[in-house]
Write a protein that holds these residues in place. Structure first.
Motif, PDB file in Angstrom:
ATOM      1  N   ARG A 176       0.709  -1.586   0.114  1.00  0.00           N
ATOM      2  CA  ARG A 176      -0.016   0.105   0.056  1.00  0.00           C
ATOM      3  C   ARG A 176       0.704   1.372   0.167  1.00  0.00           C
ATOM      4  O   ARG A 176       0.084   2.298  -0.194  1.00  0.00           O
ATOM      5  N   GLY A 177       1.806   1.261   1.010  1.00  0.00           N
ATOM      6  CA  GLY A 177       3.016   2.594   0.952  1.00  0.00           C
ATOM      7  C   GLY A 177       3.379   2.580   0.377  1.00  0.00           C
ATOM      8  O   GLY A 177       5.008   3.557  -0.018  1.00  0.00           O
ATOM      9  N   LEU A 178       4.305   1.714  -0.647  1.00  0.00           N
ATOM     10  CA  LEU A 178       5.211   1.830  -2.065  1.00  0.00           C
ATOM     11  C   LEU A 178       5.638   2.974  -2.176  1.00  0.00           C
ATOM     12  O   LEU A 178       4.733   3.553  -2.503  1.00  0.00           O
ATOM     13  N   ALA A 179       6.922   4.111  -1.924  1.00  0.00           N
ATOM     14  CA  ALA A 179       7.024   5.287  -2.340  1.00  0.00           C
ATOM     15  C   ALA A 179       8.143   5.443  -3.397  1.00  0.00           C
ATOM     16  O   ALA A 179       8.212   6.765  -4.227  1.00  0.00           O
ATOM     17  N   THR A 180       8.964   4.172  -3.717  1.00  0.00           N
ATOM     18  CA  THR A 180       9.983   4.567  -4.804  1.00  0.00           C
ATOM     19  C   THR A 180       9.261   4.803  -6.536  1.00  0.00           C
ATOM     20  O   THR A 180       8.255   4.215  -6.568  1.00  0.00           O
ATOM     21  N   THR A 181       9.193   5.731  -6.800  1.00  0.00           N
ATOM     22  CA  THR A 181       8.117   5.953  -8.229  1.00  0.00           C
ATOM     23  C   THR A 181       9.467   5.756  -9.849  1.00  0.00           C
ATOM     24  O   THR A 181      10.644   5.527  -9.719  1.00  0.00           O
ATOM     25  N   ALA A 182       8.782   5.416 -10.570  1.00  0.00           N
ATOM     26  CA  ALA A 182       9.315   5.307 -11.642  1.00  0.00           C
ATOM     27  C   ALA A 182       8.312   5.740 -13.280  1.00  0.00           C
ATOM     28  O   ALA A 182       7.516   5.120 -12.756  1.00  0.00           O
ATOM     29  N   SER A 183       8.996   6.283 -13.519  1.00  0.00           N
ATOM     30  CA  SER A 183       8.347   7.353 -15.271  1.00  0.00           C
ATOM     31  C   SER A 183       9.048   6.849 -16.227  1.00  0.00           C
ATOM     32  O   SER A 183      10.658   6.740 -16.682  1.00  0.00           O
ATOM     33  N   LEU A 184       8.318   6.491 -17.086  1.00  0.00           N
ATOM     34  CA  LEU A 184       8.578   6.220 -18.872  1.00  0.00           C
ATOM     35  C   LEU A 184       8.593   7.868 -19.649  1.00  0.00           C
ATOM     36  O   LEU A 184       8.037   8.044 -19.553  1.00  0.00           O
TER      37      LEU A 184
END
Length: 416
Positions: A172-180
């Motif tokens: 629910r809380g995962l904060a690491t982001t991935a942006s294409l």
């Protein structure tokens, strides 16, 4: 006459006929001589001849090499790479994908845990979460690029999921982001308690896609600019396992996306099976405790006789044996369920929580047998007991696994 096959196990038609000797007497004689394997239920009898030979070779290597050669690296928080190389030669980097039976895989994990829980953890995570997920969810190109080295334990992997502020609530809380962006994934965030994070060649990073809010997996070479890892030192358990805090601010090609992991549900089965695997660690750890305490009780003299003749020592050893037997039987049935594709999260969570609780109890009992020597890593009980504390806490803490089981039992979540 056809030998019946037990579901989930392999038949052993070459087994010798039962001896007329009393089973209790035979086991007692072997225990007294120190020759009897601590698996009092002899689950290995269900393996076929080839897997029994493989297991015996692994157990011999684990007891002859890993057990003594892991003590000083454990004291110094060092990774004994030469042992990993030899485990790779024994096929321990690929048992999750090489066609081995579920029971062989479990007993192999127990054999490693009996010798050293840190290396057992490394090999278990490597198989369950790196090799297994790359094989099942990776593209043909990803499998071709990474699996050969991973399977030989020449390439080491890190499973980058847990974060400094998100452990039990990671889904629910995962904060690491991935942006294409322009054909590349930009990954940003922090991870913590990442096994092998500072020494791995490959990181399987889990990040939340900013476009659709789904948690996805990415295969990231650790030499890519922007991957930075610092080892976590001064641990009191699993000291050989090289945990790290990882900072991520990097770009990888669009092809780094783990092809079959486009949402977090893709790894549900792997995380469930990983919890069950920890149950085998609890089995192996208790085998180690039983080995060490039994041998010490036979060799240590007080008041003119071996302490193994004292009632309190015999009571402690019997309780450890009972906990070990319960744990072994539990995991034997879990293995049947896995072979039948019937393992549920309820069963896996109960295996992890219940058996690590029993392992903690066994560690306390076994340490008492050794008296003051029980706090020395050179006498091994202290090392095993400290590692059990870590095993009790990871792959979902004891309390979290109980609540997962409670949710499955009641249909009501306690997590809010």
């Amino acid at each position: 006459m056809t030998t019946p096959t037990t579901p989930g196990y392999s038949a052993s038609p070459d087994r010798a006929a039962p001896s007329r000797t009393s089973p209790d007497r035979a086991i007692a004689d072997q225990l007294h001589s120190g020759d009897e394997h601590p698996d009092l239920l002899d689950l290995a009898r269900h393996l076929d001849e080839g897997e029994r030979r493989r297991l015996q070779a692994l157990e011999d290597f684990a007891q002859r090499r890993i057990r003594p050669e892991s003590i000083e690296p454990w004291n110094r928080e060092q990774l004994p790479r030469q042992l990993l190389t030899e485990l790779g030669r024994l096929g321990l980097g690929e048992i999750s994908v090489d066609g081995s039976s579920a029971l062989f895989q479990g007993l192999a994990h127990a054999a490693l845990a009996r010798a050293d829980l840190s290396l057992s953890t490394l090999v278990g995570i490597h198989n369950e979460l790196l090799v297994g997920l790359t094989d099942s969810l990776g593209s043909p190109q990803q499998r071709a690029a990474w699996l050969p080295g991973l399977r030989r334990l020449e390439t080491l992997g890190a499973f980058c999921l847990t974060e400094p502020d998100h452990g039990s609530d990671i889904a629910r809380g995962l904060a690491t982001t991935a942006s294409l962006q322009d054909g590349q994934w930009h990954l940003q965030g922090k991870k913590r308690w990442i096994g092998m994070g500072a020494v791995a060649d490959l990181a399987l990073v889990w990040a939340r896609d900013t476009a659709d809010d789904q948690i996805k997996g990415f295969l990231v070479p650790t030499d890519v600019p922007g991957y930075r890892a610092e080892g976590i030192r001064q641990k009191t358990g699993l000291r050989i396992m090289q945990n790290a805090e990882v900072d991520l601010d990097l770009r990888v090609p669009e092809s780094a996306l783990l092809a079959g992991a486009t949402s977090f549900s893709a790894v549900h089965a792997a995380l469930r099976d990983s919890r069950a695997w920890v149950g085998w660690q609890a089995v192996g750890a208790q085998q180690a405790l039983f080995d060490i305490a039994r041998s010490y009780a036979a060799e240590r003299d007080q008041f003119g006789r071996p302490i193994g003749s004292f009632q309190l020592v015999q009571s402690a050893l019997a309780q450890v044996a009972g906990n070990m037997g319960v744990s072994t039987a539990f995991m034997g049935e879990v293995t049947r369920l896995q072979a039948e594709d019937r393992l549920t999260m309820l069963r896996a969570s109960l295996a992890k929580s219940t058996l690590t609780r029993l392992a903690r109890e066994s560690a306390s009992l076994a340490r008492e047998v050794l008296g003051g020597n029980g706090i020395l890593s050179s006498h091994e009980i202290a090392k095993v007991a400290a590692d059990i504390e870590a095993v009790h806490a990871y792959e979902g803490s004891y309390g979290i696994n109980l609540l997962i089981a409670g949710r499955e039992i009641t249909g009501i979540s306690a997590f809010g």
